[in-house]
Enzyme design. Structure first.
Site, PDB file in Angstrom:
ATOM      1  CD  GLU A 222      -1.691   2.247   1.769  1.00 54.29           C
ATOM      2  OE1 GLU A 222      -0.979   3.020   1.076  1.00 54.29           O
ATOM      3  OE2 GLU A 222      -2.110   2.529   2.894  1.00 54.29           O
ATOM      4  CB  CYS A 259      -2.366   5.963   3.130  1.00 54.80           C
ATOM      5  SG  CYS A 259      -1.317   5.074   4.248  1.00 54.80           S
TER       6      CYS A 259
END
Lengths: 483, 483
Positions: A222, A259
């Site tokens: 990720e 993120c």
């Protein structure tokens, strides 16, 4: 040393994968319990190592134990195994039909790399570790050098849970070291999957390494994204100030070290001046909080300096780099035509920096959507009629993200069954996966079918009596009934 | 030209993915209907191009239309979408809970490469094409040069179904050409996934290409395996002759041109002489049938010639290469110690060649199991008590395959919900996937979550009313109820 680690993990795997579901679940709960018991020891160390405020780290501890309990419950409940049974038929003509029963089975030892920005929830006992353990895979965890002591403390908690659950020690192995160690872990022939949260450079390098192995293995990296927000005139007309406040709040929270930080916002030229003013008003006094470590602050300010050389940008707020460890927020404006002309404007800046892209027409917005790289999230702020008018745009944006929001902000990722925290490349290396929520467990399992297996040998999930009482697909129909 | 193909496929995708499930299912059924209507034209051409007998090709047509109907029914039924709903809670403290709804969404244009050994069921309208179309992905199909005319005829049937279903023509595009064309298709930026059935060399090359793209994409390559059979003394004691017959039958059927052909059998030394004699008796008069094309026959005999240079082998039956197109079966014996010493003995020979490995002890068998490469299938012929004694061996073998059989033979892959036709590398490039059965559809989809989406905008699968009446996970519980 690395051979020893993987031999221990593999030996542990062959035992751990056969541990009954309720005992696996108890083991996970035990980890949460021991973490909670050590909260007062762990939290101050994590605060010191991460520069994050105590309230945030305390909250993160709750998130960490909360997601452990989610996975423990899932393991007990068992439907994640996707048990599927096609009973045999010895009388079928012209050929008897075999009895075939399928379920998910764990892949084997998983190498996990934690994230600097979540020293608890995405690190040593974070979602990747716990979902791999829940699936039945041992974890070889590479401690993050930004919070070594926190990682050791948490690893010790997991170790205690392993011992008190009578599991082999190879179920969880904590490793410290530099990039070379991480690479060696991914390259080891007994590693079966990799999970990573961090930079694009780091994640892509592991992905490439894993694919060059003699036996390629899955890498769930990720790698973050810019999480664009698309805004539309009518919605802005009615809610301009609260939306600007919400945007700046999401952008600057935790110095933008998420993120899902929304680093890009598309604003119609009709409302650009007003929105810009509202954001400027909101952001002007935000000094920013200390970033995770000096290296991250340095990279942030270097990106800002680069953007300051770009004449296409008009600055709404310049970063104030007086206290270099602080992630002083910065905000700049660019015309859509200029944004469209250079892919560098899509690059993630890790920190509280955003580009406001001013668009003149729906056509320009559509071009931007088509050019957009893969994202974890995309947010659309429009009222219902204008969203309906933009169905073609939504259709494109669905192809560009893992989660599409229509209210609120992308930061604050809910842990639940329906969460998708993943998205098309380059936001992750595997858009089929999520690293948050219940779906994360399936990353570490693969299907296996047993054909004409004797009932005594069948795993519980596939026995006629359905002793786990799980939802199964029998002859294509979902049922909890026995056969 | 390739740009045009992918532009057409991508444009078609944006329309096709939103076609209601029942219309997509009708389209699939229409393909089956048109294929069936053209059976008498297609079958003789496929027979001529593949050298396979008419009965076999007729059966394959039934398998092909049968699996189309399975996917059509799945698309209508809808549970494959994995609709998952975590309803929001505006009153949750300290933060309101967002409404999050997740489902699978198609990936986009898929490049499919068919197999020479199944000119219908694993080719133009085969499982890969149909599962991709069922998922909502357009297919760019690269026709197999071994059966070009068959491929054109089947493509024409699909094309007619596209037209009569009022779908854009880019939903299915048939491409002919050599390796370079195939590579260019996989490398095109608008390709989103690849499915392949064939040799290890071919599949691995596409996998590597796909991972080197700017945007890496999944490659589902089914590359075959040797499908070992493990036999145990007590079972052999009771059923030696029927098992030898079953083995030889499975090995030599269709000249052994199956992914699941059992090319390796482990036999205890206590029964080796008797089993060898029974196999020799069974195989001696089997001349073999014509292979798919001269290139495959040539490769088969070259492998046999290589093995004839290996002194470790004792030949039970040598191939009779008089009629070079015929796949004359061959069978050799090797001691487990010799087999363990060289990985070349694990290599798949495409055709009716098998190695019988004679083992002296359970320990030797365990060593063989540990050394075994990833397989599509492993078969265990033991009676229940001796299987129970070999639990540790079964535990290892589960890690080496996608399907574990306890009766019967691995050839004849059932199309159903529980089938797993896939396995650890090198049998496939993605052990998480199956290329046969219901699970195949999920290869071409990825999850997307919608957060706080207005009910008018939600896809049918996620609407409160559950208009598709599908099984969904709501707050973690499976239900068909509305919300």
């Amino acid at each position: 040393m690395i051979d020893q680690i993987f031999n221990a993990a593999t030996e542990a795997f062959l035992q751990y994968k056969n541990v009954p579901a309720n005992l696996k679940a108890d083991f996970l709960d035990k980890i949460a319990e021991i973490l909670e018991a050590n909260r007062s020891i762990i939290v101050p160390v994590a605060v010191k190592e991460s520069n994050l405020p105590e309230g945030r780290i305390n909250g993160e501890m709750g998130r960490t134990t909360g997601q452990i309990k989610l996975f423990a419950n899932m393991v007990r409940e068992g439907s994640w195994l996707e048990a599927t049974i096609d009973p045999g038929d010895p009388h079928r003509s012209p050929m008897p039909k075999a009895d075939i029963r399928k379920m998910l089975t764990p892949m084997g030892p998983v190498v996990v790399f934690g994230a600097s920005n979540f020293p608890l929830a995405f690190s040593t006992a974070g979602g990747d570790t716990i979902s791999a353990l829940a699936a039945g895979c041992p974890v070889i965890y590479k401690g993050h050098p930004a919070h070594p002591e926190t990682s050791r403390l948490v690893a010790e908690c997991i170790h205690k849970a392993v011992i008190s659950s009578n599991l082999p020690e190879g179920v969880f192995i904590h490793v410290e070291g530099g990039i070379e160690i991480g690479q060696a872990l991914v390259q080891h022939p007994l590693a079966k999957a990799v999970a990573f949260t961090g930079s694009h450079t780091g994640g892509k390098a592991l992905f490439d390494l894993a694919n060059k192995r003699e036996e390629p293995i899955p890498v769930y990296a990720e790698m973050g994204s810019v999480n664009p927000v698309f805004t539309f005139p009518s919605k802005l007309q009615n809610e301009l100030v609260p939306l600007a406040q919400a945007y700046v709040g999401s952008l600057t929270m935790g110095s933008g070290q998420f993120c899902t930080n929304p680093g890009l916002i598309f604003v119609p030229s009709s409302h650009a001046t007003a929105f810009e003013a509202a954001m400027a008003q909101e952001i002007k006094d935000i000094a920013g909080s200390p970033m995770l470590h000096p290296g991250i602050a340095k990279a942030y300010y270097e990106s800002i300096e680069y953007y300051q050389t770009r004449e296409e940008l008009k600055w709404i707020k310049v970063a104030d780099p007086k206290h270099l460890i602080n992630g002083s927020p910065a905000l700049a404006e660019i015309k859509a035509a200029d944004w469209l002309a250079d892919d560098v404007f899509q690059k993630e800046v890790f920190g509280a920096f955003a580009l406001m892209v001013v668009y003149d027409s729906p056509n320009e917005l559509m071009q931007a959507a088509k050019k957009l790289h893969g994202q974890l999230t995309i947010t659309m702020w429009g009222d219902v009629p204008e969203l309906k008018q933009n169905a073609a745009l939504i259709n494109i944006l669905e192809e560009k993200c893992g989660r599409l929001l229509f209210q609120g902000v992308p930061t604050g990722v809910e842990v639940g069954y329906a969460m998708q925290h993943g998205g098309p490349y380059p936001s992750t290396t595997d858009s089929r996966s999520t690293s948050v929520g219940a779906g994360a467990i399936k990353r570490f399992a693969r299907p296996i079918a047993f054909q004409d297996m004797h009932p005594d040998l069948l795993p519980d999930a596939l026995k006629n009596e359905n002793p786990m009482k799980i939802v199964r697909q029998v002859n294509g129909k979902y049922t909890v009934e026995k056969i």
